[in-house]
Design a protein around this motif. Sequence first.
Motif, mmCIF file in Angstrom:
data_model
loop_
_atom_site.group_PDB
_atom_site.id
_atom_site.type_symbol
_atom_site.label_atom_id
_atom_site.label_comp_id
_atom_site.label_asym_id
_atom_site.label_seq_id
_atom_site.Cartn_x
_atom_site.Cartn_y
_atom_site.Cartn_z
ATOM 1 N N GLU A 1 -3.946 3.923 2.509
ATOM 2 C CA GLU A 1 -2.789 4.166 1.653
ATOM 3 C C GLU A 1 -1.568 3.418 2.173
ATOM 4 O O GLU A 1 -0.773 2.881 1.384
ATOM 5 N N ALA A 2 -1.424 3.347 3.485
ATOM 6 C CA ALA A 2 -0.291 2.622 4.059
ATOM 7 C C ALA A 2 -0.334 1.153 3.672
ATOM 8 O O ALA A 2 0.702 0.541 3.388
ATOM 9 N N ARG B 1 0.796 0.885 0.008
ATOM 10 C CA ARG B 1 2.244 1.066 -0.123
ATOM 11 C C ARG B 1 2.999 -0.167 0.382
ATOM 12 O O ARG B 1 4.015 -0.568 -0.191
ATOM 13 N N ARG B 2 2.506 -0.745 1.440
ATOM 14 C CA ARG B 2 3.155 -1.946 1.988
ATOM 15 C C ARG B 2 3.118 -3.093 0.972
ATOM 16 O O ARG B 2 4.113 -3.803 0.786
ATOM 17 N N ASP C 1 5.669 -2.451 -1.761
ATOM 18 C CA ASP C 1 7.029 -2.627 -1.244
ATOM 19 C C ASP C 1 7.377 -4.102 -1.077
ATOM 20 O O ASP C 1 8.466 -4.545 -1.471
ATOM 21 N N ALA D 1 -0.742 6.861 -5.458
ATOM 22 C CA ALA D 1 -0.128 6.186 -4.307
ATOM 23 C C ALA D 1 0.666 4.962 -4.761
ATOM 24 O O ALA D 1 1.789 4.722 -4.295
ATOM 25 N N VAL D 2 0.099 4.173 -5.677
ATOM 26 C CA VAL D 2 0.793 2.981 -6.181
ATOM 27 C C VAL D 2 2.043 3.394 -6.952
ATOM 28 O O VAL D 2 3.111 2.779 -6.807
ATOM 29 N N ASP E 1 3.861 6.145 -6.634
ATOM 30 C CA ASP E 1 4.884 6.654 -5.722
ATOM 31 C C ASP E 1 5.515 5.509 -4.936
ATOM 32 O O ASP E 1 6.734 5.480 -4.728
ATOM 33 N N ALA E 2 4.690 4.552 -4.517
ATOM 34 C CA ALA E 2 5.225 3.394 -3.803
ATOM 35 C C ALA E 2 6.137 2.576 -4.705
ATOM 36 O O ALA E 2 7.164 2.048 -4.267
ATOM 37 N N THR F 1 9.509 4.351 -4.913
ATOM 38 C CA THR F 1 10.266 4.163 -3.676
ATOM 39 C C THR F 1 10.787 2.736 -3.559
ATOM 40 O O THR F 1 11.953 2.506 -3.203
#
Length: 344
Positions: A73-74, A77-78, A81, A117-118, A120-121, A124
């Motif tokens: 997941e990290a 998210r990276r 971002d 996850a995508v 929410d990322a 953010t």
Amino acid sequence: MTGDLTTLPKAHLHLHFTGSMRLSTLQELAAGYGVRLPAALIDGDPLRLPATERGWFRFQRLYDAARACVRSEADMRRIVDEAAADDAAEGSGRLEIQVDPTSYAPFMGGITPAVEAVLDAASTASRDHGLEVAVIVAASRTRHPLDARTLARLAAQYAGEGAGEVVGFGLSNDERRGDTAEFAHAFSIARRAGLASVPHGGELLGPSHVHDVVAHLSPDRIGHGVRAGEDPQMLDRLVTAGTTLEVCPASNVSLGVYREDADVPLRRLVDAGARVALGADDPLLFGSRLVAQYETARSVHGFSDAELADLARASVRGSRAGPTTRARLLADIDAWARQAEHRP
């Protein structure tokens, strides 16, 4: 002098999740997971392949090699971002990034947590980088149409227009695979939820494939669609319908659809009245981000600053941005155009 294209406000409507990855990020992830990457991914040269099934196979193999380095997941998210940061630096006020969650479900516990996850990322990243990042959920032509229906129902649960919401439903991968008509039910599900219909079409295959996509999937936008320029009647139909063509010049050349940048029929499409939104597709493999597509329009196809502003307007109008965002971006484009007009 000409206007700075990095400050031209625009929307980016054709960017794939894995393909958006920075090369440095791919190398770092690969090193962390002990993955040896193909030389063609890291040699710094844009991909150049023939428009054949063998050429596409090589492209897909390289894409899959990059995707295999995304394992948490990290990592996901990276990627979101950094894609948002890169687009913001190039003047994008709106990014609609495309993802097939099936590829990431194994380490996320399913397609639902992968999509969440995508999303929410994206929410953010929108706050952190000052643009709106929305999501397109895409099915693959290489999988069964029932899988597409499952993804369409999932996408419908998160439908919206703003940052961190699903705004469209797509269909990607090799145009020569699958029967377009068999995906119609999935797109009906998506449309009933208010999602934009944004399938790929008319790149590897000619205008007959654009016809199939239009007939069966009722697209609001077509990923690529450049081959419609070979059929004046088909092109006129798209113009009349107001269908946006997501044209990605660098990928057209990299995949051998056209021999060189000058052969991409960008001018022909625009002069015919088509709504064209430039996209970068997969910068990781093609070595060319969004501003480079605008630069190609300027330096190769002779687009003036006023015409480049029109391309940016088309990208905003083709997006699923809400009225407030749309009005703000269009006003900012007008301001850029006025400044460019008075630049000595």
